[in-house]
Design a protein around this motif. Structure first.
Motif, mmCIF file in Angstrom:
data_model
loop_
_atom_site.group_PDB
_atom_site.id
_atom_site.type_symbol
_atom_site.label_atom_id
_atom_site.label_comp_id
_atom_site.label_asym_id
_atom_site.label_seq_id
_atom_site.Cartn_x
_atom_site.Cartn_y
_atom_site.Cartn_z
ATOM 1 N N TYR A 289 1.515 -1.145 0.329
ATOM 2 C CA TYR A 289 -0.306 0.078 -0.033
ATOM 3 C C TYR A 289 0.599 1.343 0.246
ATOM 4 O O TYR A 289 2.283 0.954 0.629
ATOM 5 C CB TYR A 289 -0.701 0.134 1.761
ATOM 6 C CG TYR A 289 -1.553 -1.255 1.639
ATOM 7 C CD1 TYR A 289 -2.125 -1.205 2.208
ATOM 8 C CD2 TYR A 289 -2.691 -1.703 0.461
ATOM 9 C CE1 TYR A 289 -2.540 -2.590 2.517
ATOM 10 C CE2 TYR A 289 -3.471 -2.554 0.577
ATOM 11 C CZ TYR A 289 -3.946 -2.877 2.014
ATOM 12 O OH TYR A 289 -4.461 -4.396 1.819
ATOM 13 N N LEU A 290 0.768 2.317 -0.670
ATOM 14 C CA LEU A 290 1.932 3.771 -0.710
ATOM 15 C C LEU A 290 0.887 4.277 -0.343
ATOM 16 O O LEU A 290 -0.637 5.121 -0.507
ATOM 17 C CB LEU A 290 1.220 3.869 -1.846
ATOM 18 C CG LEU A 290 2.549 2.433 -2.878
ATOM 19 C CD1 LEU A 290 2.284 2.854 -3.682
ATOM 20 C CD2 LEU A 290 4.140 2.486 -3.012
ATOM 21 N N PHE A 291 1.557 5.467 0.512
ATOM 22 C CA PHE A 291 1.026 6.860 1.111
ATOM 23 C C PHE A 291 1.411 8.263 0.900
ATOM 24 O O PHE A 291 3.355 7.694 0.234
ATOM 25 C CB PHE A 291 0.514 6.427 2.496
ATOM 26 C CG PHE A 291 0.112 5.294 2.842
ATOM 27 C CD1 PHE A 291 0.391 4.090 3.143
ATOM 28 C CD2 PHE A 291 -1.425 5.544 3.473
ATOM 29 C CE1 PHE A 291 -0.296 2.557 2.912
ATOM 30 C CE2 PHE A 291 -2.490 4.258 4.479
ATOM 31 C CZ PHE A 291 -1.616 3.020 4.033
ATOM 32 N N TRP A 292 1.285 8.958 0.939
ATOM 33 C CA TRP A 292 2.125 10.738 1.362
ATOM 34 C C TRP A 292 1.181 11.265 2.578
ATOM 35 O O TRP A 292 -0.191 11.627 2.205
ATOM 36 C CB TRP A 292 1.497 11.523 0.226
ATOM 37 C CG TRP A 292 2.247 10.859 -1.487
ATOM 38 C CD1 TRP A 292 2.252 10.122 -2.638
ATOM 39 C CD2 TRP A 292 3.403 11.649 -1.663
ATOM 40 N NE1 TRP A 292 3.494 10.324 -3.657
ATOM 41 C CE2 TRP A 292 4.518 11.319 -2.327
ATOM 42 C CE3 TRP A 292 4.920 12.684 -0.790
ATOM 43 C CZ2 TRP A 292 6.014 11.478 -3.046
ATOM 44 C CZ3 TRP A 292 5.736 13.156 -0.393
ATOM 45 C CH2 TRP A 292 6.470 11.831 -2.041
ATOM 46 N N LEU B 85 -4.412 1.274 -2.121
ATOM 47 C CA LEU B 85 -4.465 0.411 -2.029
ATOM 48 C C LEU B 85 -4.505 -0.711 -2.644
ATOM 49 O O LEU B 85 -4.506 -1.533 -2.819
ATOM 50 C CB LEU B 85 -5.935 0.443 -1.081
ATOM 51 C CG LEU B 85 -5.654 1.582 0.332
ATOM 52 C CD1 LEU B 85 -6.613 1.412 1.715
ATOM 53 C CD2 LEU B 85 -4.991 1.361 0.980
ATOM 54 N N SER B 86 -5.719 -0.006 -4.456
ATOM 55 C CA SER B 86 -5.907 -1.207 -5.278
ATOM 56 C C SER B 86 -6.724 -0.789 -6.045
ATOM 57 O O SER B 86 -6.790 1.183 -6.093
ATOM 58 C CB SER B 86 -6.507 -2.552 -4.674
ATOM 59 O OG SER B 86 -7.724 -2.237 -4.398
ATOM 60 N N GLY B 87 -6.365 -1.155 -7.306
ATOM 61 C CA GLY B 87 -7.642 -0.142 -8.189
ATOM 62 C C GLY B 87 -7.138 1.196 -9.152
ATOM 63 O O GLY B 87 -5.801 0.545 -9.205
ATOM 64 N N SER B 88 -7.856 1.898 -9.249
ATOM 65 C CA SER B 88 -7.719 3.048 -10.274
ATOM 66 C C SER B 88 -5.645 3.239 -9.874
ATOM 67 O O SER B 88 -5.645 3.607 -8.863
ATOM 68 C CB SER B 88 -8.122 4.098 -10.346
ATOM 69 O OG SER B 88 -7.425 4.627 -10.665
ATOM 70 N N GLU C 272 0.230 8.910 -9.030
ATOM 71 C CA GLU C 272 -0.176 8.027 -9.924
ATOM 72 C C GLU C 272 0.663 6.816 -9.351
ATOM 73 O O GLU C 272 2.213 6.919 -9.053
ATOM 74 C CB GLU C 272 0.240 8.130 -11.514
ATOM 75 C CG GLU C 272 0.199 7.025 -11.579
ATOM 76 C CD GLU C 272 -0.508 7.948 -13.876
ATOM 77 O OE1 GLU C 272 0.326 8.284 -13.810
ATOM 78 O OE2 GLU C 272 -1.136 6.938 -14.530
ATOM 79 N N PHE C 273 0.016 5.757 -8.968
ATOM 80 C CA PHE C 273 0.741 3.918 -9.090
ATOM 81 C C PHE C 273 1.366 3.850 -10.053
ATOM 82 O O PHE C 273 1.085 3.421 -11.109
ATOM 83 C CB PHE C 273 -0.013 3.070 -8.055
ATOM 84 C CG PHE C 273 0.656 1.848 -8.144
ATOM 85 C CD1 PHE C 273 -0.100 1.221 -7.974
ATOM 86 C CD2 PHE C 273 2.118 1.586 -7.469
ATOM 87 C CE1 PHE C 273 0.682 0.038 -8.243
ATOM 88 C CE2 PHE C 273 2.340 0.132 -7.109
ATOM 89 C CZ PHE C 273 2.242 -0.685 -8.072
ATOM 90 N N ASN D 20 1.074 -5.285 2.657
ATOM 91 C CA ASN D 20 -1.050 -6.009 2.873
ATOM 92 C C ASN D 20 -0.399 -6.839 2.667
ATOM 93 O O ASN D 20 -2.153 -6.905 3.744
ATOM 94 C CB ASN D 20 -1.119 -4.887 0.538
ATOM 95 C CG ASN D 20 -0.699 -6.987 0.370
ATOM 96 O OD1 ASN D 20 -0.081 -7.395 0.431
ATOM 97 N ND2 ASN D 20 -1.068 -6.218 -0.690
ATOM 98 N N THR D 21 0.013 -7.121 3.796
ATOM 99 C CA THR D 21 -0.325 -8.350 5.223
ATOM 100 C C THR D 21 0.455 -8.062 5.812
ATOM 101 O O THR D 21 0.453 -8.504 6.786
ATOM 102 C CB THR D 21 1.107 -9.875 4.322
ATOM 103 O OG1 THR D 21 2.458 -9.120 4.271
ATOM 104 C CG2 THR D 21 1.271 -9.889 3.118
ATOM 105 N N GLY D 22 0.630 -6.791 6.585
ATOM 106 C CA GLY D 22 0.863 -6.633 7.725
ATOM 107 C C GLY D 22 1.101 -5.046 7.815
ATOM 108 O O GLY D 22 -0.169 -4.451 7.005
#
Lengths: 113, 113
Positions: free
Chosen positions: A32-35, A51-54, A66-67, A96-98
């Motif tokens: 998962y990615l955050f700013w 988290l997922s999707g677009s 943009e991921f 995303n497992t922890g």
């Protein structure tokens, strides 16, 4: 091992100009990615997350990111910055497992009038 | 609603003294994190609590650092025999069940003389 790289420690930009803050990560598993943004003398607050999707994620204050899985990047952009955007910006990843998070060293954005 | 609170906001101590830093997470949040933010550095993970599970202490830099979380709510980070290199901002964050977003407190600025 996971790591986050923010190559630009300081980014000066004129008011109303566009800006891109770069973030690259390394991980062998899905993340998962955050700013996060930290205004002077304040705590960190979430700008946006993927988290997922677009792969194009929109956040608060007109920011988007943009991921790009192939380039393992999650760059932050804003088409027109304001003085009030002057702050420290941190990119972070979590598996995303922890629940352990890895933060970059931050990019100091200074908007010049 | 109330956010994450931390106390004290500032702490000045002498080398060799013990200090205790407190974090009150948002009510209902099961996950709690401690980070250290040194000047010019990113956020360094220290310790993570999730519910009643054993904490993840993998980020604690030495055995002088310890943390506990009583009743699944308030957490205390203790630094024994403080050293000058312990000077930093100590940040606490919490997350609600099943969510990845962290909510940060304002931090405690520790200065070891």
């Amino acid at each position: 091992a996971q790591s986050v790289t923010q190559l630009d420690s300081q980014v000066p930009v004129f008011e109303e100009a566009p800006v891109e803050l770069r973030c690259n990560y390394s991980s062998s598993v899905s993340v998962y990615l955050f700013w996060y943004v930290q205004y002077p003398n304040q705590g960190l607050q979430l700008l946006l997350k993927y988290l997922s999707g677009s792969t194009l994620v929109k956040g608060i204050n007109g920011f988007e990111a943009e991921f790009n899985k192939s380039q393992t990047s999650f760059h932050l952009r804003k088409p027109s910055v304001h003085i009030s955007d002057t702050a420290e910006y941190f990119c972070a990843v979590s598996l995303n497992t922890g629940n352990q998070f890895y933060f970059g060293t931050g990019t100091s954005l200074t908007v010049i009038p | 609603g109330a956010g994450v609170s931390q106390s004290p906001s500032n702490k000045v101590t002498e080398k060799g003294k013990d200090v205790e830093l407190r974090c009150d997470p948002i009510s209902g949040h099961t996950a709690l994190y401690w980070y250290r933010q040194s000047l010019g550095q990113g956020l360094e993970f220290l310790i993570y609590f999730q519910g009643n599970s054993a904490p993840d202490k993998s980020g604690l830099p030495s055995d002088r650092f310890s943390a506990e979380r009583t009743g699944g709510s308030v957490s205390t980070l203790t630094i024994q025999r403080t050293q000058q290199e312990d000077s930093a901002v100590y940040l606490c964050a919490s997350s609600p069940p099943g969510q990845e977003t962290q909510y940060f407190g304002p931090g405690t600025r520790l200065l070891v003389l």
